[in-house]
Design an enzyme around this catalytic site. Structure first.
Site, PDB file in Angstrom:
ATOM      1  N   ASP B 270       0.789  -1.231   0.000  1.00 34.96           N
ATOM      2  CA  ASP B 270       0.000   0.000   0.000  1.00 34.96           C
ATOM      3  C   ASP B 270       0.815   1.271   0.000  1.00 34.96           C
ATOM      4  O   ASP B 270       0.249   2.356  -0.045  1.00 34.96           O
ATOM      5  CB  ASP B 270      -0.879   0.062   1.256  1.00 34.96           C
ATOM      6  CG  ASP B 270      -1.975  -0.966   1.224  1.00 34.96           C
ATOM      7  OD1 ASP B 270      -2.162  -1.569   0.154  1.00 34.96           O
ATOM      8  OD2 ASP B 270      -2.636  -1.165   2.245  1.00 34.96           O
ATOM      9  N   LYS B 322       0.354   2.586  18.162  1.00 38.27           N
ATOM     10  CA  LYS B 322      -0.630   3.667  18.368  1.00 38.27           C
ATOM     11  C   LYS B 322      -0.476   4.335  19.743  1.00 38.27           C
ATOM     12  O   LYS B 322      -1.367   4.240  20.595  1.00 38.27           O
ATOM     13  CB  LYS B 322      -2.048   3.140  18.186  1.00 38.27           C
ATOM     14  CG  LYS B 322      -2.301   2.567  16.792  1.00 38.27           C
ATOM     15  CD  LYS B 322      -3.777   2.357  16.518  1.00 38.27           C
ATOM     16  CE  LYS B 322      -4.029   1.971  15.079  1.00 38.27           C
ATOM     17  NZ  LYS B 322      -3.503   0.671  14.675  1.00 38.27           N
ATOM     18  N   ASP B 378       0.719   5.873   3.026  1.00 39.81           N
ATOM     19  CA  ASP B 378      -0.015   4.613   2.905  1.00 39.81           C
ATOM     20  C   ASP B 378      -1.275   4.948   2.105  1.00 39.81           C
ATOM     21  O   ASP B 378      -2.126   5.687   2.585  1.00 39.81           O
ATOM     22  CB  ASP B 378      -0.377   4.108   4.304  1.00 39.81           C
ATOM     23  CG  ASP B 378      -1.185   2.829   4.270  1.00 39.81           C
ATOM     24  OD1 ASP B 378      -1.902   2.605   3.269  1.00 39.81           O
ATOM     25  OD2 ASP B 378      -1.119   2.042   5.218  1.00 39.81           O
TER      26      ASP B 378
END
Lengths: 421, 520
Positions: B270, B322, B378
């Site tokens: 991606d 994250k 991405d």
């Protein structure tokens, strides 16, 4: 002799028509290229005995009104006068106040027309109908069929099916009474002044029982104060029409009326409808373009578009179901759908002005134009015709969707479902 | 390379009854000999083969010569074309090519080989010390003796490298486009997304690309096989029967990745950036450990996996997935290079490389980070696809501005396929790509959009931040904005307003879509 009285109201009336009525009295708003009441006057002058048209309202005399009166006198070769009420006197109060003016010259009967309706008024037939009724008849009112639901927002008439005598009259009932509704167009005989005087005096007497909490009662309403008590007296009749008729309360109604008046032009003024030709824009359906407007040949207009005086429509512009008012400029490739563009406003290139029509349901016979409330129950603006007020500049490449822009704004971006003050 | 040649010879030897194999080239140079075969006979065999060819020219090439005797049968067979890895990597041929002649005679070649052979220990020494990269630079190459210089260059840059691209699943985030084509084949900047990576890999010397695919393998194979010849590479599809995560596909391709001990690339499909594969090789060779991860700086690291590493040498200390509080703005860019040792860490089962493999490698000090220069994105979902396109076009503006469209009416960076037609009074750009065969009629304004192959945009329309699918038709005076994505062959009627609509393939749209929604 016949006369016609057009009740044009005043500046406090027709607020739902704002901002279109901020600059110009609403009765002068152009629909299909001509002021709303110009269409009334045109219907009136078809009556051969028509001698005078009186506008009654409580606008301060102003240039626009004076100019309009000059214009129509010239165009229709008939006397037109404006009589100003000292305050809002109601639909019948003005008639009573100016009774001497109305009765001068002994008219056989006189039409009373509300300015906030539009339609294909069959006044000649109405007059012929009225003449068949016994002497001493006060009034023939024009009625039309509505759906059961919608009838509740109008004055409802119950008639004797054979004689068309009004048996019962009620204004905006809570439950269904009759699907025949009052069109706001009446033909009155001078005899109407008897009950009118009675109503006026009763009102005055009420004022003597001085009560500071209730306002002084000068207003006489034709509907509630006369028709309700006079129903079933044998002196009120209803004349049916199934031709186009609608109220003009909101901007949405102006677009709706525009469409119908353009359609009527096929019969009355085919020369007003734009035709395609060499170097001319593409025309779809009924379009009125003022001769002074400049419309580029690559533009596509219609159906149901009115382009006013000195409007400039540039390359590749698309206009559908809209009214473009005097002096507006539409830049290249912009697109106006279901909108009203105010006087001297500018629309940028590739900009989209779009509204949502509230047309009557075409599958329901006799359905009338709905006048939805401005806001939904949860406080959002109901989608309606987009109105760009006068002297508004809309930049390039934006969208203004279901919004109302008040005059003299310079917009900076996109707006959706908003009132822009 | 010799290894794979040997493997082939071993295969032949494993045929029952075969007692020896000798392989030589047309000039009589013995490449290898196994079993009872006599190396000295290489010249004779080459000669017999070429004579046999002359006997019967009309029979065509590749005659098989059989010499039968009581002791057994000798079969001489000529292969016109050697497999690619032999063509390019046999020392003989390479020397021949670099020496400037197609066929240097064997006898002239021998002294050269002798001379070179003496230098081999030195080469080995240099490789070991990882100093070769400095010889790679142009100056050194031209200064040194031609043959020697070429050799050094080949040794350092032309690893027989492999790359594994994690193509993966259905690409649901890029629907409705991926309902028609697998995600890697969706054009980004007028080129299938995967091709950006493949071309950069080939540029860095990668010869074998393995695609880890879990669906639509046939469509991928059909579209990509034609690239093999064009780019001179081998593309292998490694089909997952169940989703294996980001690490599992590496174990699945173990066989292909361990043909030799060279490091290999692993890439997420991606991502789009200025792929720095050559620098990655150098960096990886330099630290000599199991893995190198590319990291990139982002504004909002809280959406990604953050990498914490030693700024001095790049050694990775920790991964934070994250992070709620700021720890670093360097994130995993989804491009790796691994030595074959990593295969010992991965089992053939669904595994996340980020969560289940990297932390252990970092603990063992086997993982290093290299910071990516330039843009990175991405592009797996429409919004980022468009953002990535803007970055990519900006990068093109710096690298190859002549590829960008320069006609009047163009604003900023615009890429238009030469077969696309653009009408008068249009305003195209900034940041627009228009694919092959597209038609943009007069008076259209397009900003920040990708218009895919064969789409037709009619007059006076205005499009911003949209992806227009293949063969779509957009009517006149249409306004589309806010990341609209039209699937293949969607027809948007005249005068409509589409705000953030995702429209599935083959739909015909006749009413406006004023609020973002999916139209089935």
């Amino acid at each position: 002799m016949q006369k016609a009285i057009i009740l044009i109201g005043g500046p406090m009336k027709g607020t739902r028509f704002r901002p279109l009525s901020l600059e110009l009295p609403k009765p002068l708003f152009p629909v299909a290229g001509y002021p709303i009441i110009s269409h009334h006057i045109e219907a009136c002058v078809k009556i051969p005995e028509m001698k005078e048209i009186i506008l009654i309202g409580f606008y301060q005399p102003n240039d626009a009104l004076n100019k309009f009166i000059m214009d129509v006198q010239q165009t229709f070769k008939i006397q037109v006068r404006y009589l100003q009420e000292y305050t809002a006197l109601g639909t019948a109060g003005g008639l009573y106040h100016f009774r001497d003016q109305i009765l001068t010259g002994n008219p056989e009967s006189f039409f009373v027309m509300n300015a906030d309706v539009c339609g294909d008024f069959p006044l000649e037939e109405m007059l012929a109908f009225h003449r068949t009724k016994p002497t001493g008849t006060f009034c023939t009112m024009m009625g039309t069929e509505a759906t059961r639901n919608q009838s509740l927002t109008y004055g409802c008439i119950v008639e004797n099916k054979d004689t068309h005598e009004v048996l019962h009259y009620v204004e905006k009932p809570e439950t269904f009474v009759s699907s025949i509704i009052n069109c706001g167009i009446y033909l009155l005989s001078p005899a109407i002044f008897e009950p009118l005087e009675k109503a006026f005096k009763e009102n005055l007497e009420e004022n003597y029982s001085f009560d500071p909490s209730t306002p002084s009662k000068e207003v006489i309403r034709l509907e509630q104060d006369l028709f309700v008590p006079l129903a079933a007296s044998g002196k009120l009749f209803v004349f049916h029409t199934n031709r186009f008729w609608s109220q003009i309360k909101s901007a949405g109604a102006a677009i709706y009326a525009n469409r119908h008046y353009l359609a009527i032009y096929h019969r009355t003024h085919p020369e007003r409808l734009e035709k395609e030709g060499e170097g001319k824009p593409t025309i779809i359906g009924d379009v009125f373009i003022h001769p002074t407007a400049q419309v580029h040949s690559t533009a596509v207009l219609g159906p149901n578009v009115t382009v006013g005086k000195n409007v400039i429509v540039n390359e590749g512009v698309r206009i559908r179901e809209s009214i473009i008012l005097e002096g507006a400029t539409l830049q290249n490739h912009c697109c106006v759908l279901y909108g009203v563009i105010g006087y001297n406003s500018g629309i940028g290139a590739w900009t989209r002005i779009e509204g949502t029509p509230n047309d009557p349901n075409p599958n329901k016979p006799f359905a009338k134009l709905e006048i939805p409330s401005m806001f939904t129950t949860d406080g959002k603006l109901n989608p309606s015709i987009t109105v760009i007020g006068s002297n508004v500049q809309v930049p390039s490449e934006v969208i203004v969707l279901n919004s109302i822009v008040l005059p003299d704004k310079s917009l900076s971006g996109c707006f959706k479902n908003q009132i822009i003050l | 390379m010799e290894k794979s040649l040997e493997k082939q010879i071993d295969d032949i030897r494993s045929i029952p009854g075969v007692s020896g194999v000798l392989c030589c080239d047309a000039g009589g140079l013995c490449l290898t000999a196994k079993g009872v075969a006599n190396k000295e006979s290489a010249g004779h065999i080459a000669s017999i083969s070429s004579q046999a060819e002359k006997l019967h020219p009309e029979i065509g090439c590749n005659p098989v010569v059989c010499i039968e005797s009581e002791g057994g049968t000798i079969m001489i067979r000529k292969k016109k074309k050697l497999p690619w890895h032999l063509q390019d990597f046999s020392w003989h041929r390479r020397l021949n090519n670099r020496a400037g002649e197609q066929e240097l005679s064997f006898y002239r070649f021998v002294p050269l080989l002798h001379a070179e052979a003496r230098l081999i220990p030195i080469q080995m020494q240099m490789l070991k010390e990882s100093k070769l990269h400095c010889y790679c630079c142009q100056n050194c190459r031209y200064k040194s003796n031609t043959l020697w210089g070429v050799l050094v260059f080949d040794l350092t840059s032309h690893f027989k490298m492999k790359a594994l691209i994690l193509v993966g699943g259905y690409g649901t985030r890029l629907r409705p486009l991926t309902l028609s084509y697998p995600k890697p084949l969706v054009e980004f900047g007028n080129k299938p997304m995967l091709l950006h990576q493949i071309e950069a890999l080939v540029e860095a010397g990668v010869k074998h690309i393995i695609l880890a695919v879990s669906y639509r393998a046939e469509q991928m194979e059909k579209e990509l096989k034609c690239l093999e010849d064009k780019l001179g590479i081998v593309i292998t599809i490694s089909l997952e029967t169940e989703p294996l995560g980001t690490a599992g596909p590496i174990a699945l391709a173990r066989q292909l990745l361990t043909e030799d001990n060279d490091p290999f690339f692993v890439l997420n499909s991606d991502i789009i950036c200025d792929f720095p594969f050559k620098d990655m090789i150098k960096f990886h060779k330099n630290h000599g450990k199991e893995g190198t991860i590319m990291v990139t700086k982002v504004e909002e690291p809280s959406k990604y996996g953050v990498v914490i590493y030693d700024a001095e040498n790049g050694r990775i200390k920790q991964f934070v997935e994250k992070p709620q509080e700021y720890v670093s703005n360097k994130i995993n860019a989804g491009m790796y290079i691994f030595s074959s040792g990593i295969l010992n860490r991965i089992k053939l089962q669904p595994t996340s490389i980020e969560k289940e493999v990297f932390p252990h490698m970092a603990e063992d000090s086997h993982l290093f980070a290299m910071e990516l220069q330039g843009f990175w994105m991405d592009v797996g979902q429409p919004k980022d696809f468009l953002t990535g396109m803007c970055l990519y076009l900006t990068s093109l503006r710096h690298k190859t501005p002549n590829l960008l469209y320069q006609e009047p009416g163009t604003v900023g960076n615009v890429l238009v396929d030469p077969s696309a037609k653009i009408g008068k009074n249009c305003r195209i750009g900034p940041n627009v790509t228009v694919g092959p065969g597209c038609v943009i009629e007069d008076g259209v304004c397009i900003k920040r959009c990708t218009v895919l192959r064969g789409a037709h945009i009619k007059s006076h329309s205005w499009l911003e931040s949209c992806i227009i699918g293949w063969k779509c038709t957009v009517g006149r005076w249409v306004r589309m904005e806010n990341v609209c994505v039209l699937g293949e062959d969607v027809n948007v009627h005249d005068e409509l307003y589409i705000n953030g609509g995702r429209i599935l393939p083959h739909k015909s749209i006749s009413t406006s879509v004023p609020e973002p929604q999916i139209i089935m």
